[in-house]
Scaffold this motif. Sequence first.
Motif, PDB file in Angstrom:
ATOM      1  N   ASN A  21       0.869  -1.179  -0.068  1.00  0.00           N
ATOM      2  CA  ASN A  21       0.044  -0.003  -0.186  1.00  0.00           C
ATOM      3  C   ASN A  21       0.790   1.362   0.163  1.00  0.00           C
ATOM      4  OD1 ASN A  21      -2.569   0.871  -0.137  1.00  0.00           O
ATOM      5  ND2 ASN A  21      -2.823   1.481   1.903  1.00  0.00           N
ATOM      6  N   ASN A  22       2.181   1.177   0.562  1.00  0.00           N
ATOM      7  CA  ASN A  22       2.718   2.388   0.599  1.00  0.00           C
ATOM      8  C   ASN A  22       3.891   2.343  -0.666  1.00  0.00           C
ATOM      9  OD1 ASN A  22       1.892   3.491   2.703  1.00  0.00           O
ATOM     10  ND2 ASN A  22       2.879   1.953   4.175  1.00  0.00           N
TER      11      ASN A  22
ATOM     12  N   GLU B 264       6.043   3.025  -3.970  1.00  0.00           N
ATOM     13  CA  GLU B 264       6.351   4.420  -4.817  1.00  0.00           C
ATOM     14  C   GLU B 264       6.164   4.105  -5.968  1.00  0.00           C
ATOM     15  OE1 GLU B 264       9.776   6.370  -3.182  1.00  0.00           O
ATOM     16  OE2 GLU B 264       9.578   5.751  -1.156  1.00  0.00           O
TER      17      GLU B 264
END
Length: 134
Positions: free
Chosen positions: A129-130, A132
Motif C-alpha cells: 500500500n505504501n 512508490e
Amino acid sequence: MAIHRNYNSKEEFFTKRLAEIFNEYTNDDFMRTTEGIFYDSSHLVHYFTYLYGWDEYKDFLAGLIRCDFGIYFLEMINDYLIGKWGHLASKYTLTAFAGALYNTFTFWSTGGYVETPALLSANLTQIFNNCECR
C-alpha cells in the motif's frame, strides 16, 4: 504422454504451457478492467482466483514448483507485471512484487489452499500500500 514426442525438453514444455496460461490470463484480465494499480485488491483477488479456480492451472503450477521449475512461473509473472504496469512503477518494484506473488502462491499451494484469495489479497495490499509508483 506425448511430451517427449512433441517437445525437445521439459523446459520447452513448461515454458510453452506457462505462456498459454499467461496468455489466457492476460486476455481475461484485459476483459475485466484496465483501472486500478497492480497491488489493488481487485487485481490480486483475480490473480489468485484465476490460478486456483482452474484445477488444470492449479495442479500444473503446484507441480512445476514441486519439481523445482518454479523459476519459469516467476519469470512469467515478472514479464507480465512489467509489460502491464511498467509505465506506473519501476522494474525493481514490479520484480519485488512478482516475487511476492510467486512466494505467496507457493506457500498457499503447499499449505493446501486454505486461505481465500480475498485474504491473500488483503495481506499483499497491506504490504504494498505504501508503494512508490511513478
